[in-house]
Design a protein around this motif. Structure first.
Motif, PDB file in Angstrom:
ATOM      1  N   ALA A  61      17.435  10.153   5.287  1.00  0.00           N
ATOM      2  CA  ALA A  61      16.503   9.602   4.311  1.00  0.00           C
ATOM      3  C   ALA A  61      15.937   8.321   4.913  1.00  0.00           C
ATOM      4  O   ALA A  61      16.695   7.497   5.429  1.00  0.00           O
ATOM      5  N   HIS A  62      14.638   8.146   4.869  1.00  0.00           N
ATOM      6  CA  HIS A  62      14.012   6.935   5.402  1.00  0.00           C
ATOM      7  C   HIS A  62      12.505   6.988   5.149  1.00  0.00           C
ATOM      8  O   HIS A  62      11.942   8.058   4.911  1.00  0.00           O
ATOM      9  N   MET A  63      11.847   5.829   5.219  1.00  0.00           N
ATOM     10  CA  MET A  63      10.399   5.798   5.200  1.00  0.00           C
ATOM     11  C   MET A  63       9.923   6.353   6.532  1.00  0.00           C
ATOM     12  O   MET A  63      10.592   6.195   7.554  1.00  0.00           O
ATOM     13  N   SER A  64       8.768   7.024   6.544  1.00  0.00           N
ATOM     14  CA  SER A  64       8.388   7.702   7.785  1.00  0.00           C
ATOM     15  C   SER A  64       6.890   7.688   8.051  1.00  0.00           C
ATOM     16  O   SER A  64       6.072   7.853   7.137  1.00  0.00           O
ATOM     17  N   ASN A  65       6.580   7.486   9.337  1.00  0.00           N
ATOM     18  CA  ASN A  65       5.209   7.655   9.829  1.00  0.00           C
ATOM     19  C   ASN A  65       5.013   9.050  10.418  1.00  0.00           C
ATOM     20  O   ASN A  65       3.893   9.445  10.727  1.00  0.00           O
ATOM     21  N   TYR A  66       6.129   9.774  10.610  1.00  0.00           N
ATOM     22  CA  TYR A  66       6.073  11.118  11.180  1.00  0.00           C
ATOM     23  C   TYR A  66       6.261  12.129  10.051  1.00  0.00           C
ATOM     24  O   TYR A  66       7.380  12.526   9.744  1.00  0.00           O
ATOM     25  N   GLY A 126       0.811  -1.211   0.000  1.00  0.00           N
ATOM     26  CA  GLY A 126       0.000   0.000   0.000  1.00  0.00           C
ATOM     27  C   GLY A 126       0.843   1.260   0.000  1.00  0.00           C
ATOM     28  O   GLY A 126       2.014   1.249  -0.369  1.00  0.00           O
ATOM     29  N   ARG A 127       0.256   2.345   0.464  1.00  0.00           N
ATOM     30  CA  ARG A 127       0.917   3.653   0.410  1.00  0.00           C
ATOM     31  C   ARG A 127       1.835   3.876   1.609  1.00  0.00           C
ATOM     32  O   ARG A 127       1.560   3.429   2.710  1.00  0.00           O
ATOM     33  N   ASP A 128       2.938   4.581   1.346  1.00  0.00           N
ATOM     34  CA  ASP A 128       3.879   4.936   2.400  1.00  0.00           C
ATOM     35  C   ASP A 128       4.609   6.203   1.964  1.00  0.00           C
ATOM     36  O   ASP A 128       4.445   6.664   0.830  1.00  0.00           O
ATOM     37  N   ASN A 129       5.389   6.782   2.871  1.00  0.00           N
ATOM     38  CA  ASN A 129       6.069   8.045   2.585  1.00  0.00           C
ATOM     39  C   ASN A 129       7.574   7.908   2.735  1.00  0.00           C
ATOM     40  O   ASN A 129       8.055   7.441   3.773  1.00  0.00           O
ATOM     41  N   LEU A 130       8.310   8.305   1.705  1.00  0.00           N
ATOM     42  CA  LEU A 130       9.764   8.370   1.761  1.00  0.00           C
ATOM     43  C   LEU A 130      10.157   9.815   2.010  1.00  0.00           C
ATOM     44  O   LEU A 130       9.817  10.704   1.224  1.00  0.00           O
ATOM     45  N   VAL A 131      10.848  10.054   3.127  1.00  0.00           N
ATOM     46  CA  VAL A 131      11.284  11.406   3.485  1.00  0.00           C
ATOM     47  C   VAL A 131      12.782  11.529   3.212  1.00  0.00           C
ATOM     48  O   VAL A 131      13.568  10.677   3.624  1.00  0.00           O
ATOM     49  N   ILE A 132      13.164  12.576   2.504  1.00  0.00           N
ATOM     50  CA  ILE A 132      14.580  12.848   2.210  1.00  0.00           C
ATOM     51  C   ILE A 132      14.873  14.279   2.631  1.00  0.00           C
ATOM     52  O   ILE A 132      14.248  15.216   2.127  1.00  0.00           O
ATOM     53  N   TYR A 159      14.186   7.865  15.390  1.00  0.00           N
ATOM     54  CA  TYR A 159      15.222   8.796  15.858  1.00  0.00           C
ATOM     55  C   TYR A 159      15.100  10.164  15.175  1.00  0.00           C
ATOM     56  O   TYR A 159      14.983  11.185  15.852  1.00  0.00           O
ATOM     57  N   PHE A 160      15.116  10.179  13.835  1.00  0.00           N
ATOM     58  CA  PHE A 160      15.087  11.440  13.106  1.00  0.00           C
ATOM     59  C   PHE A 160      13.660  11.948  12.874  1.00  0.00           C
ATOM     60  O   PHE A 160      13.369  13.125  13.082  1.00  0.00           O
ATOM     61  N   GLY A 161      12.777  11.043  12.406  1.00  0.00           N
ATOM     62  CA  GLY A 161      11.413  11.456  12.061  1.00  0.00           C
ATOM     63  C   GLY A 161      10.635  11.969  13.248  1.00  0.00           C
ATOM     64  O   GLY A 161       9.941  12.983  13.175  1.00  0.00           O
ATOM     65  N   LYS A 162      10.763  11.268  14.368  1.00  0.00           N
ATOM     66  CA  LYS A 162      10.041  11.682  15.573  1.00  0.00           C
ATOM     67  C   LYS A 162      10.535  13.035  16.062  1.00  0.00           C
ATOM     68  O   LYS A 162       9.748  13.898  16.467  1.00  0.00           O
ATOM     69  N   LYS A 163      11.871  13.232  16.025  1.00  0.00           N
ATOM     70  CA  LYS A 163      12.437  14.516  16.445  1.00  0.00           C
ATOM     71  C   LYS A 163      11.916  15.649  15.559  1.00  0.00           C
ATOM     72  O   LYS A 163      11.584  16.732  16.042  1.00  0.00           O
ATOM     73  N   ALA A 164      11.862  15.391  14.257  1.00  0.00           N
ATOM     74  CA  ALA A 164      11.406  16.422  13.324  1.00  0.00           C
ATOM     75  C   ALA A 164       9.968  16.817  13.613  1.00  0.00           C
ATOM     76  O   ALA A 164       9.610  18.000  13.577  1.00  0.00           O
ATOM     77  N   SER A 165       9.116  15.822  13.913  1.00  0.00           N
ATOM     78  CA  SER A 165       7.709  16.124  14.215  1.00  0.00           C
ATOM     79  C   SER A 165       7.588  16.895  15.520  1.00  0.00           C
ATOM     80  O   SER A 165       6.753  17.789  15.657  1.00  0.00           O
ATOM     81  N   GLU A 166       8.441  16.573  16.510  1.00  0.00           N
ATOM     82  CA  GLU A 166       8.425  17.294  17.785  1.00  0.00           C
ATOM     83  C   GLU A 166       8.893  18.733  17.595  1.00  0.00           C
ATOM     84  O   GLU A 166       8.386  19.651  18.242  1.00  0.00           O
ATOM     85  N   GLU A 167       9.860  18.942  16.690  1.00  0.00           N
ATOM     86  CA  GLU A 167      10.330  20.299  16.404  1.00  0.00           C
ATOM     87  C   GLU A 167       9.214  21.141  15.812  1.00  0.00           C
ATOM     88  O   GLU A 167       9.087  22.327  16.104  1.00  0.00           O
ATOM     89  N   VAL A 168       8.376  20.519  14.961  1.00  0.00           N
ATOM     90  CA  VAL A 168       7.248  21.237  14.358  1.00  0.00           C
ATOM     91  C   VAL A 168       6.281  21.685  15.441  1.00  0.00           C
ATOM     92  O   VAL A 168       5.788  22.817  15.443  1.00  0.00           O
TER      93      VAL A 168
END
Length: 663
Positions: free
Chosen positions: A62-67, A50-56, A284-293
């Motif tokens: 760079a990684h797939m992300s739920n955040y 199904g659908r997913d998100n690649l964040v770069i 590690y990275f995705g969660k931090k980025a969402s918290e920064e937002v």
């Protein structure tokens, strides 16, 4: 605390995304967004999942992300151009270049191959290449010494480092002999490892990391060479143990590193393991980025309270404190007189004890024992021998009494404090009135500023302009909007324009049944040529023609096929030869406020602050920022300009391809 991915991280990630259960090979590319200046998000449809998100994020991760960050309301130029080239394409390969922090993602769409290069090193970039490795577009056009990352240039890699996957002790020895640094720094820089992994190599080899590289013995070099191989064996053998390292920082357990494998130096640290390195990177990275937002949203709310509001709030808080303290000191003074006998008794007891030669410690110890038998002792709360003060419980309040002063002098001291604070309170009340007057002046000034007025129009999703004669002219942005214009908005009484060569917007003059002056026809001709492939190719003129709507058909000749956005034109055409390209950007400051773009004569008739552009060397992102800054400098009102003519809004009015400002 790790701020960006290492080369080893990239190698581990690519091994997961390029093969096995987490593979993205053959995934279909959906819409692309740019939620932050250095970050893109690619929506993917992964077969069987199904659908997913690649964040770069260029220069970082760079990684797939739920955040995922919220998508911008107005799409930027870079993701829109990426969509034009790779939307609907399939991923054919995911590779790491030469153990560097560079990921190359191969894409094929309609038989056309492209390569999306993701640079994760410092000052990195995201760049789309064609099959000949010529740059189609970079996220950030930049020029380094000996390296240009700009449209039309051949993409060149940064200077390569040694690969830790193929370690040669002799090569390492040569690097050590030419190094002026210690062992750990030489390994980190020569093999592109970073500090943590370089220290791990030294630890496993049993070599002091601070040893001068030139002084390392043959045995130490051999041990270090073997240690490099041992450290990277899990990545080579695809036996990863992804984990996040946690340590106590300022009395709080925090994530400090994310790794694809276990390290000896973290043997005693708390670890949280994950089923894939991709998942660990996201946590590690995705969660931090969402918290920064979230933190940014909170800080923006705080910023809404401007300088006057903060000043007024603090002044009002000060008034309350002054009133509270004034009441307190007055109460203490009155309580001293109200308990005159008790205070006098306490002072007499202390004075008598001091006259007999007792120390303050002896006096306090004696008073504590006599609490139940001596009334004066019961009233004493504490004694400050250094200051010569005693705190006495006066029922409703405790009073700090100076034993060297008389009772009236102590009471007067508190009356004086209350009086002094009352004067401060009066001054604060005057300051509050000054602040309120300043706020009123500011509000009056703001009310005189320009106000942005927006209206929604059905034609906003197309290219459009109003001719100097007042006729609406619309054009498609892509194959979808070309189809929409022809099927939904083209009427029999309209006039249709197109270029002689492919790659132009279907352009329609909405006549409303009126005769069309030659000036509008000429402006429509210039419009269709300027927003076509003629501009993108760097030419300064082209041919076009106009026809009637009934000459436009979606029915091909027998045996032929029409792709989406294409049409068959039948019958006589009315040509305009060698039409010069030229687009102007201006501001409509009439009944509504907006940025407008189109032929120079039309924009001069309908707008102000007109700036003319021509084919040049700057991409849409760069030229739109230049125009934005020019408008800010001209109007001296950044807030107003940002609302009506932000770089994103300006970019939607520019032709496809690179441009420059006409001097």
């Amino acid at each position: 605390m790790k701020q960006e991915m290492t080369s080893a991280d990239v190698a581990a990630l690519v091994s997961e995304l390029g093969d096995g259960e987490g593979s993205l090979i053959d995934s279909k590319i959906g819409k692309i967004y740019q939620p932050a200046p250095d970050e893109i998000r690619i929506n993917l449809f992964i077969f069987g999942k199904g659908r997913d998100n690649l964040v770069i994020e260029a220069g970082k991760r760079a990684h797939m992300s739920n955040y995922v960050r919220e998508s911008p309301k107005t799409p930027q130029a870079f993701p829109m151009l990426l969509r034009k080239h790779i939307l609907g394409g399939r991923i054919t390969s995911i590779k790491q270049y030469d153990f560097d922090r560079i990921i190359e993602m191969g894409v094929i769409r309609g038989g056309i191959e492209t390569i999306l290069v993701c640079e994760l090193f410092s000052r990195g970039n995201i760049v789309l290449l064609n099959s000949d490795r010529k740059i189609i577009l970079p996220m950030k056009p930049v020029t380094f010494k000996g390296r240009r990352v700009r449209s039309g240039e051949i993409y060149e890699y940064p200077e390569a480092q040694l690969s830790p996957l193929y370690v040669d002790a002799n090569v390492m020895s040569e690097r050590f002999l030419s190094s002026d640094s210690n062992v750990v720094r030489t390994i980190a820089t020569s093999y592109n490892l970073g500090g943590v992994l370089a220290e791990e190599v030294c630890l496993r080899a049993g070599v002091d990391k601070n040893t001068s590289a030139k002084d390392a013995s043959h045995e130490e070099v051999a041990a270090l060479s073997k240690a490099v191989t041992d450290v990277f064996a899990p990545i080579v053998d695809h036996e990863l143990k992804p984990c996040i390292i946690k340590k106590t920082v300022k009395d709080e357990l925090q994530a400090v590193d994310v790794l694809p494998l276990e390290l000896m130096q973290y043997s005693d640290a708390e670890k949280e393991f994950y089923p894939s390195f991709n998942k660990a990177l996201d946590e590690y990275f995705g969660k931090k980025a969402s918290e920064e937002v979230i933190e940014q949203v909170v800080s923006k709310k705080k910023e809404k309270e401007d300088v006057f509001e903060r000043r007024l709030r603090k002044q009002q808080e000060a008034i309350l404190k002054f009133e509270k303290d004034s009441t307190k000191y007055t109460l203490i003074a009155e309580s001293i007189y109200g308990n005159y006998q008790t205070v006098e008794e306490v002072l007499s007891v202390l004075e008598a004890a001091r006259d007999k030669g007792y120390s303050w410690k002896d006096i306090w110890d004696t008073l504590k024992k006599a609490k139940d038998t001596l009334p004066a002792a019961k009233s004493i709360v504490s004694i400050d021998s250094a200051e010569g003060n005693v705190v006495i419980d006066l029922d409703v309040v405790n009073a700090n009494i100076n034993i060297r002063k008389t009772i009236p002098q102590n009471a007067q001291m508190y009356y004086n404090k209350a009086k002094k604070i009352s004067k401060k309170r009066d001054g604060a009340l005057i300051a509050i009135e000054d602040t309120k007057r300043a706020m009123q002046k500011r509000e009056q000034k703001v009310s005189k500023r320009r106000k942005a007025v927006f209206k929604k129009h059905w034609y906003d999703r197309f290219r459009w302009f109003f001719s100097s004669d007042g006729f609406l002219v619309i054009g498609g942005r892509d194959s979808d909007t070309n189809e929409e214009i022809v099927k939904k908005y083209m009427e029999k009484r309209d006039i249709v324009f197109h270029t002689q060569v492919p790659g132009a917007p279907i352009t329609v003059i909405k006549t409303e049944g009126k005769d069309i002056p030659e000036t509008t026809l000429e402006e429509a001709a210039r419009f269709v040529v300027s927003y076509s492939s003629v501009w993108k190719s760097g030419q300064f003129s082209g041919d076009c023609y106009w026809i009637k709507p009934e000459q436009v058909s979606k029915t091909p000749e027998s045996g032929e096929y029409l792709k989406k956005g294409s049409f068959v034109i039948r019958g006589e055409r009315n040509y305009y030869k060698d039409v010069p390209v030229g687009v102007a950007i201006g501001l409509d400051l009439g009944a509504e406020t907006r940025v407008i773009g189109g032929p120079l004569s039309a924009i001069q008739s309908n707008g102000k602050y007109v700036i003319e552009v021509m084919p040049g060397k700057f991409n849409q992102n760069d030229i739109s920022k230049k125009l934005y800054r020019m408008y800010v400098d001209e109007l001296k009102d950044p807030s107003f300009v940002k609302q009506i003519a932000s770089p994103d809004r300006i970019a939607r009015m520019l032709p496809p391809g690179e441009s420059d400002i006409r001097k």
